[in-house]
Design a protein around this motif. Sequence first.
Motif, PDB file in Angstrom:
ATOM      1  N   UNK A 167       0.837  -1.193   0.000  1.00  0.00           N
ATOM      2  CA  UNK A 167       0.000   0.000   0.000  1.00  0.00           C
ATOM      3  C   UNK A 167       0.879   1.253   0.000  1.00  0.00           C
ATOM      4  N   UNK A 179      -9.577  -2.106  -8.932  1.00  0.00           N
ATOM      5  CA  UNK A 179      -9.832  -1.655  -7.569  1.00  0.00           C
ATOM      6  C   UNK A 179      -8.522  -1.231  -6.914  1.00  0.00           C
ATOM      7  N   UNK A 180      -7.504  -2.103  -7.043  1.00  0.00           N
ATOM      8  CA  UNK A 180      -6.229  -1.816  -6.396  1.00  0.00           C
ATOM      9  C   UNK A 180      -5.597  -0.542  -6.973  1.00  0.00           C
ATOM     10  N   UNK A 240      -7.182   2.307  -5.425  1.00  0.00           N
ATOM     11  CA  UNK A 240      -6.707   2.469  -4.041  1.00  0.00           C
ATOM     12  C   UNK A 240      -5.326   3.130  -4.057  1.00  0.00           C
ATOM     13  N   UNK A 265      -5.046   8.048   3.335  1.00  0.00           N
ATOM     14  CA  UNK A 265      -6.356   7.460   3.041  1.00  0.00           C
ATOM     15  C   UNK A 265      -6.197   5.978   2.710  1.00  0.00           C
ATOM     16  N   UNK A 266      -5.136   5.662   1.978  1.00  0.00           N
ATOM     17  CA  UNK A 266      -4.868   4.259   1.642  1.00  0.00           C
ATOM     18  C   UNK A 266      -4.722   3.423   2.906  1.00  0.00           C
ATOM     19  N   UNK A 311      -7.952   3.052   4.926  1.00  0.00           N
ATOM     20  CA  UNK A 311      -8.852   2.095   4.280  1.00  0.00           C
ATOM     21  C   UNK A 311      -8.370   0.680   4.562  1.00  0.00           C
ATOM     22  N   UNK A 349     -13.244   6.439  -4.284  1.00  0.00           N
ATOM     23  CA  UNK A 349     -13.225   5.098  -4.876  1.00  0.00           C
ATOM     24  C   UNK A 349     -14.522   4.810  -5.618  1.00  0.00           C
TER      25      UNK A 349
END
Lengths: 891, 158
Positions: free
Chosen positions: B28, B102-103, B106, B113-114, B117, B152
């Motif tokens: 991440x 999706x990734x 992200x 924020x990453x 989440x 997102x």
Amino acid sequence: MTDKELDQKLTAAFDNVRADSAVKARIRKGLTGDIMDNNKTITVSKTADKNERTGTIKVNRRGRIAAAAIAGVIAVGGGAYMLKSGFARVEPKTSLSSKAESDSSSAHSDKITYNGKEVDELPLTNEQMGFDPSGNSIYDKFSGYCDIRNLPNGNFLVRLQTSIPIEDDIISTCYCVYDPSVNSITGILPTNDWNCYSIGKNSIVFCSTDRDAENKIGDDKGKVFTTNLSCKLYDLDLCEMENDTLNFQLGDKHVEEVMVSADNKIYLAAREDYSDNKYKLYIYDSEGSVINTSEECDWIYSCSMSLDGGFIYYATQNRDSWSTTLKCIAVDDKHIDCEHTDGVYDDNPWPHYAMYFDSGKYLYTVYYTDEGKQMIRRIDMTGEEEIYFGEPEDVINYAGEVAEERYVTPDGKYLFTYNVKDKYTEDGGIEREYDITSTYDIENGLKLVHEEKAAHFMWLSSYGIGINLLYNGATGDVCFGGYKDEDEKMFAEICFNLFDKEFSNFGIKKSVKDNNEVKETNTSPSIPDVSGLECEAAENELKAAGYTVILKSKYDIEKPKGKVIKTEPAAGTEFDTEEPVTMYVSKGKIPEDYEYLIGLIKIPEGLRGRFTVDMDSEDYHFSDDFIGEDMDGCIALGYAGKDTSVFTVTITNRDTGKSVEYYKEEYGFKPGAGRKTISDYDTEGLLAICSDEEIKSSEVTLSIPIPEGLHGSYTAKVGDERISGDADKKEPISVTVTGRGIKEYHVEIDSNETHKSFNGGIYSVNFDENTVERLDNNCLYDTDYISDDGKLCLLYDGLLLPEGLHGTYTADIISDNDSYTDTLYSDETFLSFFTLKFNGNGTQTYTVRFTSDETDKSVEYCKFKVNFEDMDLSYISEPNKDGLLAISPKD
Amino acid sequence: METACFELSGFDAVYDEYFDMVYRICYVYFHGHTADAEDAAQTVFMHYLEAGVIPETNEHTKAWLIVTAQNVCKTMLRRHHRKDTELDAASDKGAAFEYNEVMDAVMRLPENERMAVYLNLYEGYTAAETAKLMKCRENTVYSYIHRARKKLKKELGG
């Protein structure tokens, strides 16, 4: 997409993030091969001290999230569900203990105390304490971070985190009592020991916990923990009530809650943890005897003492159903007087647990029916009244999955909740609004009496005990304290009066007590102009002029966060210093979930003069200048809000300073909601303040440099003017414009040969003062938003690119603490500029590096300094255009 | 009591249990650059071995690893920037992952924020716990998640 669908997607995506098993094995080998033999057990550290670093991260994952997950799974199969909502039994108690009658809660004493003893005067000066009596709000009086809580007698207990040298020792924490009626500190308890405290009806208990660990040796290996808790009682003036310290030996249990009853007895709740994440709660009396033990459960919360000190409450949950069982134990006879179970209502995606609170006489439960309707159950704990069921007057906003975020005032009259407000959207999803403080009148059917956003309020971290929520039941004053990282200081974020009266600042006198002399503040005939100043500087200026200041904040598109928008009454108004001045400070740009719409309002024709129009709603301010003569009977206003807001439009003549409340309307932001006039245009009033003479137009000449890369014949567009010339002469473009007031001109220059368009810049022309300012030159043109960590987010779309560039590039924008990657599609870039975004404070240095996706070559394109405070940018190294062209693909 | 002081059974158990988690955090942080994430994860476990500090429960071990992983990644990212070296080529970004879309979305979120989440929505920490792990206020966690969700949803077409 609902939140839950998104969460599922995210979960699936994260599930797929895994290192290859070969990689995992390689790393393992790399680590264990060098340092230790595989499978060797690591020696358990000998003392808990070594564990200091982890000790601060006490993470017990219990129940809550797991419950949400389970509820979610069930909801997928069969929609919303409600677990059993049982109500076990209530055994009314004959009467509440009469000890509460003889309380001292309303009595104010003149006692001055230091270190637990009564003294004639305090040995520490205000400076040493970091206390400034001239501060306007209570928060302004204390420096640094502090916790402030209500005391039942109307005073406040302040926990200062400070360093004070006392007798060869540095004291890290100071508890003190602040008495608003005399605006001074009346009790000080400096301590290095007491790390937790609890306020009762007539006393405060301070405690310290020690947790030691030692290893057992021999056959019965393992670690043994011993928790020692020491507690001492003080009265509400911080005077010692008993000489002795009470010690509890808790073995391996954890302290969950320390409580003190109305007759000044200490009670303790301690939690025993089991390895399978099961817990058990033990409640001890001051003798150290267990008066109640919970069943083994998966989650314990809401352990507290009732406001009258007669009961101890706690709630437990179990993994099988996640329903919540609340027990109320009468402290005088250890009898369980009330016990009931409420189910969880799975309101996708948030589960709602029941919320409990007590108001002294009554125990309230907020729960949900099978259909998701919010209900109230009220139990009279004296046993005299029947149980009452009903709907609350207004829906009580609370984060259903965190049912502890609520505070009841010491008099049991008002309930405060914090954090979220849920709204149902058309597609059945839930929109959450955050940081909302809601105030409910308990005795009036739980009617909502106040609701406001408080982004800096920090109550969340201290469940339900009302830290930094100041309240006075007699005057109705309420003030929420927020903390700003950038100022490293608390401030009065929201202040209001519950009785719709003026906020009286807890009765703090306007005169300042200093060196035991009361100085009367100066009087000043008119309010100074502080708009555009930083909040603190403006406040100081107003205070210097003798005014007390009430701070309010609003969103404002123009004014950066923290700058003063305006005062009420307006600057220049003659105003009695006895009355407070309301100062509006910008909260920055409107939140992302607000709509921003342009609306027109009519103004009478023939209006002459320079005007400022101000438009205000509850939380938003808009302002614009206009010249009456230049308007075609209407002006445009920027409306911002969420659902519906009431906007008041005030128009001020800038030359005379006279103003008129011109128009009031309700503006709906939802599609089709429309606008509704509340009070119609005050045309007569506006014409009465207009200027006598028409403002004359004047001429100003602009000199615009030829943009780089422009060659040959060109045509420049400046407003309505068209100027042609030859760029190769390298002479600036000269153009004369005519107008009144201030006007902006966007200059576009078209090459007559290549038909390419160039940005000639944005110029602001002030016809009154005959000045020209270039707005886009090395200037960051937009503040996007201010992030929670106080960083400014700026956009700059002026990074010049060389002509003839094509291909796709990866742009790495690199600085010490703000870096990101972007893509430049140069073929699509008609104007040769690239937009950059920055996030930071102070001054930061950035490097922009482009890598061609086609040739894989990269170049450091430029370096520059960004000054976030001045919103300014300057190059350290100019754009390396040749370098960038050199790495671009050939065709 | 034996039950309250969970004894760790050794490096292997900790490694098996938490490697994926540590790796995900690093992933991440490094915008999905797998090689950097691997280096960072290795460094985290190296610190774990060197520290010789064994938290008292599994949950503490986990929290220790999360905080250490964040620190390691931040240090590594800083170092990268100082030296002005490139992170691993983007070519291996998200390779072989089914949920690329999706990734990727992200990964386009700001770092905080990453992380919020990941910890809150995936690891299941409450906002309060996430706040402690990220060393920020609980409010901030809520707004990180609030903002991240909004972005997102927009990116993933909903």
